[in-house]
Design an enzyme around this catalytic site. Structure first.
Site, short mmCIF file in Angstrom:
data_model
loop_
_atom_site.label_atom_id
_atom_site.label_comp_id
_atom_site.label_asym_id
_atom_site.label_seq_id
_atom_site.Cartn_x
_atom_site.Cartn_y
_atom_site.Cartn_z
N LYS A 189 -10.80 -5.13 -3.88
CA LYS A 189 -11.83 -4.10 -4.01
C LYS A 189 -11.29 -2.84 -4.65
CE LYS A 189 -13.88 -4.68 0.43
NZ LYS A 189 -12.69 -4.44 1.22
N LYS B 292 -3.89 -10.71 -6.36
CA LYS B 292 -5.18 -11.08 -5.76
C LYS B 292 -6.29 -10.14 -6.23
CE LYS B 292 -5.96 -8.51 -1.57
NZ LYS B 292 -6.69 -8.41 -0.34
N LYS C 4 0.82 -1.21 0.00
CA LYS C 4 0.00 0.00 0.00
C LYS C 4 0.86 1.26 0.00
CE LYS C 4 -4.35 -1.97 1.12
NZ LYS C 4 -5.64 -1.99 1.79
P1 ATP Z 1 -8.79 -3.45 -0.19
O1 ATP Z 1 -8.61 -3.73 -1.64
O2 ATP Z 1 -9.62 -2.26 0.09
O3 ATP Z 1 -7.52 -3.50 0.58
P2 ATP Z 1 -9.70 -6.15 0.05
O4 ATP Z 1 -10.52 -6.44 -1.15
O5 ATP Z 1 -8.35 -6.74 0.11
O6 ATP Z 1 -9.68 -4.62 0.35
P3 ATP Z 1 -10.46 -6.53 2.82
O7 ATP Z 1 -11.55 -5.72 3.38
O8 ATP Z 1 -9.09 -6.09 3.14
O9 ATP Z 1 -10.59 -6.64 1.24
O10 ATP Z 1 -10.66 -8.05 3.21
C1 ATP Z 1 -11.82 -8.65 3.76
C2 ATP Z 1 -11.63 -10.14 3.82
O11 ATP Z 1 -11.61 -10.68 2.50
C3 ATP Z 1 -10.31 -10.60 4.46
O12 ATP Z 1 -10.56 -11.73 5.26
C4 ATP Z 1 -9.44 -10.95 3.31
O13 ATP Z 1 -8.48 -11.94 3.62
C5 ATP Z 1 -10.46 -11.50 2.32
N1 ATP Z 1 -10.02 -11.34 0.94
C6 ATP Z 1 -9.74 -10.18 0.31
N2 ATP Z 1 -9.40 -10.39 -0.97
C7 ATP Z 1 -9.45 -11.74 -1.15
C8 ATP Z 1 -9.19 -12.59 -2.27
N3 ATP Z 1 -8.83 -12.09 -3.44
N4 ATP Z 1 -9.35 -13.91 -2.10
C9 ATP Z 1 -9.73 -14.44 -0.92
N5 ATP Z 1 -9.99 -13.69 0.18
C10 ATP Z 1 -9.85 -12.36 0.08
#
Ligand code: ATP
Ligand code: LTN
Length: 332
Positions: free
Chosen positions: A199, A196, A114
């Site tokens: 969002k 990965k 980040k």
């Molecule tokens: P951001 O992109 O805003 O950092 P994010 O999409 O990574 O957000 P988080 O809110 O950080 O999402 O994560 C919420 C949950 O979803 C966590 O338990 C995280 O491990 C899981 N998660 C996020 N992305 C993935 C993915 N691509 N595959 C599986 N689990 C995921």
């Protein structure tokens, strides 16, 4: 509370949940409610470690709360709340920050990623993000934390902080364990299967949002990056196909061998269409439920107010004991 084990998890309101969030984390939270005491949280305080538009953050927070309900989290069975409504998280965070080392925070890959992505805003909150996450978990003495695999390192840090505190001040915190699904713990981007699905990806075609309509979902899967072969098999080096197979497996319950024989002799086009349809059909009830719940603002408010009250009561007990342990004078 009873003697069931305690589950805690959180999700950032940084946008609509992705299929990655859903498969890796949120879809597993509902079924845990019968076997465990569950506490789930929309972590808006974590979200502001990167710049957020205030109006959008507010809307995303309310939508995330409603989405969790639409994904099967029942505020009667679980404690479901918004992080900033429960002041003990920030208060415990401070104590834990004083028990977290600069060196261990510096090693966090999410911080490195980040910081690289937002080089003009490498703020202290982004750096201490894992301490606040540890506070979320330790405030309730959670036993298990259901998350995707990307959060494993943060959880390891929470365990270290808990153990360090216990050594310094006497056994107190439960040392939490990660609870990571066997299939789908890391759903990859549809446009770059080495990354990965996230969002905050700038490319909308890389990400399936759980509120996307059927046509959009199918279109995005049709455009998914794969390889130059034509065989639907799970094999090292076929990251794109492996990802699609993982997704298909987790929404249909079929294992990889069954998927391989289902698509033997068929091309990627047929497979992508089948994945798109299966995902869209699987998510349809979530979309319908979200539309219903998110309209009833008064009900939502009732739920998150009650959730915060319960969470505060519970976590205040922990915090008061922590304050006493570190040597703060009783306020009353
Ligand atoms: P951001 O992109 O805003 O950092 P994010 O999409 O990574 O957000 P988080 O809110 O950080 O999402 O994560 C919420 C949950 O979803 C966590 O338990 C995280 O491990 C899981 N998660 C996020 N992305 C993935 C993915 N691509 N595959 C599986 N689990 C995921
Ligand atoms: N860092 C987590 C969100 C999060 C969390 C938590 C998850 C904040 N506090 C406590 C589990 C337990 C993420 O998903 N990025």
């Amino acid at each position: 509370m009873n003697d069931k084990k305690l589950i805690f998890s959180g999700i950032q309101p940084t946008g609509t949940f992705t299929l990655g969030n859903y498969i890796g984390a949120v879809r597993n939270w509902g079924p845990l409610q019968d076997e465990y005491n569950c506490i789930y949280c929309v972590v808006d305080m974590h979200a502001i470690t990167v710049r957020q538009d205030p109006a959008k953050l507010r809307q995303n927070t309310l939508n995330s709360y409603a989405l969790l309900m639409a994904c099967g989290i029942d505020p009667e069975k679980s404690i479901l709340f918004i992080q900033s409504h429960v002041k003990t998280h920030a208060e415990l965070n401070w104590i834990l920050c004083c028990n977290t080392q600069f060196g261990e925070l510096s090693r966090m890959t999410q911080f490195k990623d980040k910081s690289q992505k937002h080089p003009d805003d490498i703020n202290a909150g982004l750096f201490t993000y894992p301490s606040l996450m540890a506070a979320d978990i330790l405030a309730y003495n959670a036993d298990l934390v259901p998350v995707g695999v990307d959060q494993k390192q943060h959880l390891e840090l929470a365990r270290n902080v808990a153990q360090r505190f216990n050594q310094r001040y006497g056994d107190f915190f439960t040392v939490p364990e990660a609870y990571i699904p066997k299939v789908g713990a890391k759903v990859m981007s549809l446009q770059d299967p080495a990354k990965k699905m996230s969002k905050s990806d700038d490319n909308p075609n890389a990400v399936i949002l759980i509120l996307d309509d059927k046509d959009t979902i199918i279109r995005k899967f049709k455009r998914a990056v794969t390889d130059s072969e034509a065989e639907v098999v799970y094999r090292e080096g076929k990251d794109g196909i492996n990802n699609l197979m993982t997704i298909y497996s987790s929404v249909t319950g079929k294992d990889f061998a069954a998927i391989e024989s289902e698509f033997a002799g068929k091309g990627y086009g047929d497979f992508k269409l089948a994945v798109g349809e299966a995902v869209a059909d699987h998510l349809e009830p979530v979309r319908t439920e979200f539309a219903r719940i998110s309209q009833d603002k008064a009900f939502l408010k009732e739920c998150y107010t009650a959730g915060a009250e319960k969470a505060l009561k519970y976590s205040q007990r922990t915090l008061s004991k922590v304050y006493r342990k570190v040597g703060f004078v009783d306020a009353r």
